[in-house]
Scaffold this active site. Sequence first.
Site, PDB file in Angstrom:
ATOM      1  N   GLU A   1      57.628 -54.027   7.983  1.00  0.00           N
ATOM      2  CA  GLU A   1      58.272 -52.737   7.705  1.00  0.00           C
ATOM      3  C   GLU A   1      57.369 -51.605   8.182  1.00  0.00           C
ATOM      4  OE1 GLU A   1      58.343 -51.640   3.442  1.00  0.00           O
ATOM      5  OE2 GLU A   1      57.789 -53.724   3.110  1.00  0.00           O
TER       6      GLU A   1
ATOM      7  N   CYS B   1      59.706 -55.864   1.992  1.00  0.00           N
ATOM      8  CA  CYS B   1      58.743 -56.976   1.891  1.00  0.00           C
ATOM      9  C   CYS B   1      59.387 -58.345   2.053  1.00  0.00           C
ATOM     10  CB  CYS B   1      58.015 -56.926   0.552  1.00  0.00           C
ATOM     11  SG  CYS B   1      57.104 -55.413   0.335  1.00  0.00           S
TER      12      CYS B   1
ATOM     13  N   THR C   1      48.223 -48.898  -4.845  1.00  0.00           N
ATOM     14  CA  THR C   1      48.903 -50.147  -4.453  1.00  0.00           C
ATOM     15  C   THR C   1      49.073 -50.240  -2.932  1.00  0.00           C
ATOM     16  OG1 THR C   1      51.122 -49.201  -4.808  1.00  0.00           O
ATOM     17  CG2 THR C   1      50.108 -50.285  -6.678  1.00  0.00           C
TER      18      THR C   1
ATOM     19  N   HIS D   1      55.784 -62.321  -4.785  1.00  0.00           N
ATOM     20  CA  HIS D   1      55.457 -61.149  -3.956  1.00  0.00           C
ATOM     21  C   HIS D   1      54.576 -60.263  -4.831  1.00  0.00           C
ATOM     22  CE1 HIS D   1      55.476 -57.467  -1.846  1.00  0.00           C
ATOM     23  NE2 HIS D   1      56.230 -56.852  -2.744  1.00  0.00           N
TER      24      HIS D   1
ATOM     25  N   LYS E   1      54.023 -59.678 -14.927  1.00  0.00           N
ATOM     26  CA  LYS E   1      55.072 -59.096 -15.780  1.00  0.00           C
ATOM     27  C   LYS E   1      56.360 -59.906 -15.643  1.00  0.00           C
ATOM     28  CE  LYS E   1      53.637 -54.288 -15.358  1.00  0.00           C
ATOM     29  NZ  LYS E   1      54.104 -52.915 -15.402  1.00  0.00           N
TER      30      LYS E   1
ATOM     31  N   ASN F   1      48.485 -54.448  -1.382  1.00  0.00           N
ATOM     32  CA  ASN F   1      49.830 -54.844  -0.960  1.00  0.00           C
ATOM     33  C   ASN F   1      49.868 -54.942   0.559  1.00  0.00           C
ATOM     34  OD1 ASN F   1      52.537 -55.402  -0.794  1.00  0.00           O
ATOM     35  ND2 ASN F   1      53.251 -53.508  -1.764  1.00  0.00           N
TER      36      ASN F   1
HETATM   37  P1  HMG Z   1      51.520 -45.378 -12.652  1.00  0.00           P
HETATM   38  O1  HMG Z   1      52.412 -44.371 -13.279  1.00  0.00           O
HETATM   39  O2  HMG Z   1      50.344 -44.882 -11.906  1.00  0.00           O
HETATM   40  O3  HMG Z   1      50.901 -46.358 -13.709  1.00  0.00           O
HETATM   41  O4  HMG Z   1      52.404 -46.279 -11.732  1.00  0.00           O
HETATM   42  P2  HMG Z   1      51.319 -46.661 -15.229  1.00  0.00           P
HETATM   43  O5  HMG Z   1      51.109 -45.457 -16.060  1.00  0.00           O
HETATM   44  O6  HMG Z   1      52.638 -47.355 -15.268  1.00  0.00           O
HETATM   45  O7  HMG Z   1      50.155 -47.681 -15.566  1.00  0.00           O
HETATM   46  C1  HMG Z   1      50.057 -48.898 -14.920  1.00  0.00           C
HETATM   47  C2  HMG Z   1      49.524 -49.930 -15.897  1.00  0.00           C
HETATM   48  O8  HMG Z   1      48.161 -49.591 -16.181  1.00  0.00           O
HETATM   49  C3  HMG Z   1      50.244 -49.945 -17.242  1.00  0.00           C
HETATM   50  O9  HMG Z   1      50.310 -51.289 -17.636  1.00  0.00           O
HETATM   51  C4  HMG Z   1      49.290 -49.183 -18.158  1.00  0.00           C
HETATM   52  O10 HMG Z   1      49.417 -49.513 -19.524  1.00  0.00           O
HETATM   53  C5  HMG Z   1      47.961 -49.644 -17.588  1.00  0.00           C
HETATM   54  P3  HMG Z   1      51.728 -51.956 -18.011  1.00  0.00           P
HETATM   55  O11 HMG Z   1      52.178 -51.254 -19.225  1.00  0.00           O
HETATM   56  O12 HMG Z   1      52.639 -51.658 -16.840  1.00  0.00           O
HETATM   57  O13 HMG Z   1      51.413 -53.396 -18.174  1.00  0.00           O
HETATM   58  N1  HMG Z   1      46.814 -48.767 -17.927  1.00  0.00           N
HETATM   59  C6  HMG Z   1      45.629 -49.254 -18.321  1.00  0.00           C
HETATM   60  N2  HMG Z   1      45.188 -50.518 -18.528  1.00  0.00           N
HETATM   61  C7  HMG Z   1      43.892 -50.700 -18.936  1.00  0.00           C
HETATM   62  N3  HMG Z   1      43.046 -49.662 -19.158  1.00  0.00           N
HETATM   63  C8  HMG Z   1      43.440 -48.376 -18.979  1.00  0.00           C
HETATM   64  C9  HMG Z   1      44.790 -48.136 -18.527  1.00  0.00           C
HETATM   65  N4  HMG Z   1      45.507 -47.027 -18.244  1.00  0.00           N
HETATM   66  C10 HMG Z   1      46.737 -47.422 -17.885  1.00  0.00           C
HETATM   67  N5  HMG Z   1      42.592 -47.380 -19.190  1.00  0.00           N
HETATM   68  C11 HMG Z   1      53.123 -47.970 -10.215  1.00  0.00           C
HETATM   69  C12 HMG Z   1      52.183 -47.626 -11.363  1.00  0.00           C
HETATM   70  C13 HMG Z   1      52.983 -49.454  -9.906  1.00  0.00           C
HETATM   71  C14 HMG Z   1      54.560 -47.652 -10.636  1.00  0.00           C
HETATM   72  C15 HMG Z   1      52.717 -47.127  -8.971  1.00  0.00           C
HETATM   73  O14 HMG Z   1      51.450 -47.495  -8.549  1.00  0.00           O
HETATM   74  C16 HMG Z   1      53.693 -47.264  -7.815  1.00  0.00           C
HETATM   75  O15 HMG Z   1      54.680 -46.541  -7.731  1.00  0.00           O
HETATM   76  N6  HMG Z   1      53.416 -48.221  -6.841  1.00  0.00           N
HETATM   77  C17 HMG Z   1      54.301 -48.464  -5.715  1.00  0.00           C
HETATM   78  C18 HMG Z   1      55.582 -49.179  -6.099  1.00  0.00           C
HETATM   79  C19 HMG Z   1      55.384 -50.638  -6.463  1.00  0.00           C
HETATM   80  O16 HMG Z   1      54.372 -51.229  -6.180  1.00  0.00           O
HETATM   81  N7  HMG Z   1      56.416 -51.220  -7.117  1.00  0.00           N
HETATM   82  C20 HMG Z   1      56.378 -52.625  -7.458  1.00  0.00           C
HETATM   83  C21 HMG Z   1      57.763 -53.276  -7.483  1.00  0.00           C
HETATM   84  S1  HMG Z   1      58.679 -52.955  -5.980  1.00  0.00           S
HETATM   85  C22 HMG Z   1      58.023 -54.054  -4.808  1.00  0.00           C
HETATM   86  O17 HMG Z   1      57.296 -54.942  -5.131  1.00  0.00           O
HETATM   87  C23 HMG Z   1      58.354 -53.806  -3.371  1.00  0.00           C
HETATM   88  C24 HMG Z   1      57.257 -53.128  -2.564  1.00  0.00           C
HETATM   89  O18 HMG Z   1      56.267 -54.060  -2.230  1.00  0.00           O
HETATM   90  C25 HMG Z   1      57.862 -52.495  -1.295  1.00  0.00           C
HETATM   91  C26 HMG Z   1      58.678 -53.370  -0.368  1.00  0.00           C
HETATM   92  O19 HMG Z   1      59.453 -54.220  -0.747  1.00  0.00           O
HETATM   93  O20 HMG Z   1      58.579 -53.088   0.849  1.00  0.00           O
HETATM   94  C27 HMG Z   1      56.589 -51.978  -3.317  1.00  0.00           C
END
Ligand code: HMG
Length: 390
Positions: free
Chosen positions: A79, A111, A152, A233, A242, A275
């Site tokens: 992609e 992906c 990521t 993935h 999760k 990633n």
């Molecule tokens: P965010 O808002 O930065 O993070 O977004 P958050 O507030 O959700 O925190 C992440 C985790 O860290 C949480 O854990 C927190 O509790 C924890 P969870 O509740 O989820 O288990 N946390 C802590 N843990 C320990 N000590 C601390 C602490 N503070 C917080 N001090 C997000 C995170 C992944 C949403 C963001 O990075 C993002 O948008 N990433 C890109 C999208 C993505 O990766 N999505 C995944 C599914 S889609 C997919 O896989 C397809 C993809 O590969 C693309 C394709 O297909 O081409 C993305």
Amino acid sequence: MKIGIDKIGFYTPHIYVDMNNLAVARNVEPEKFTIGIGQSKMAIAPITQDSVTLAANAALEIITDEDREKIDYVIFGSESGIDHSKSGAVYVHQLLGLKANARAVEVKQACYGATAGIQMAKGHIALNPESKVLVLGTDIARYGLNTGGESTQGAGAVAMIISANPSIMELENHNVYLTNDIMDFWRPIYSDTAFVDGKFSNEQYILFFNKVWESYKEKSGLTLADMEAICYHLPYTKMGLKALRTVLEETSEEVRTRLLENYELSTTYNRNVGNIYTGSLYLSLLSLLEQKEDLQDGARIGLYSYGSGAVGEFFTGVLQPNYRDHLKIDAHKQLFNMRKEVSVAEYEEIFEETLPKDGANIELNISKDPATICLAGVMDGKRQYVNKLS
Ligand code: HMG
């Protein structure tokens, strides 16, 4: 006839940023990135690496002259392709010196592209058992500096040879797949960074997993107890966990423990690369195979592929006798050991260094890039690739 993965190669660029340092620079607690997201190091692509060079470097690791004779299909899953018309597969075909009587195409669905490529390859081998297919999953994940998705990102490629009587893994046929038009992650033509609805993407990833897993059980009659491990993935290593946790109640304590332990081993490489979009699931598989020394021949591995937008698929493979003899464990150890850490400031500078968008020529300094195949510049709108060995 058995059809499956005969060889797996991997490449990731020679530089990375430490997630603890990135967290400090972004004013977040390091544990959010290292535990909450589950990433330790993030691979950075220098300007001399693109999706074509990453794929070609990954393939170079596994291709022999015998493969060059037999490969008649190159499928480039990506992609982060470099051209809206010409496929990355044609460049890779030339850079590897493959025979002219071959098909070469690019496949895109976020992906999921490499998984689509593998399924296409299976069909081709069923009709042409003497052939081999080179399937590539190659990407540079870019969300942008200081964005929610920044932690990521990553860069790298996995190259697989699909053949009859495979040496590593036979792919079984109970595949279950699912498509739904959603906007969880996308990249408009004008943008070189992805747009994402982070929380929604997480939810959809899990929802798709639950749906394909339910249908898979019905179709195959198999359960979690039949899986030695499930590889996911991995946009970041916490994501697959999760999804896995949502189904663990279905099985015994013993199977739960096994799946969780094997999940950890399947994330080691991804945790240190980030990633790599299309290649991420197969990097996780490689991590499991290379990190779990006592994984037995005959073990069944579940594979969950997810490509935003979205398409998901669950399928399985069975490890073949002496599969371990066909892995490149030492080469991958060396690849990781030879990487150099860059500071956050250096990473930001590299991130912002992009090719001219106005058609201007550019010559790039490839002497600092240890990769065998590099992008040496752009002349008259044409990318100039160099294979340092030829
Ligand atoms: P965010 O808002 O930065 O993070 O977004 P958050 O507030 O959700 O925190 C992440 C985790 O860290 C949480 O854990 C927190 O509790 C924890 P969870 O509740 O989820 O288990 N946390 C802590 N843990 C320990 N000590 C601390 C602490 N503070 C917080 N001090 C997000 C995170 C992944 C949403 C963001 O990075 C993002 O948008 N990433 C890109 C999208 C993505 O990766 N999505 C995944 C599914 S889609 C997919 O896989 C397809 C993809 O590969 C693309 C394709 O297909 O081409 C993305």
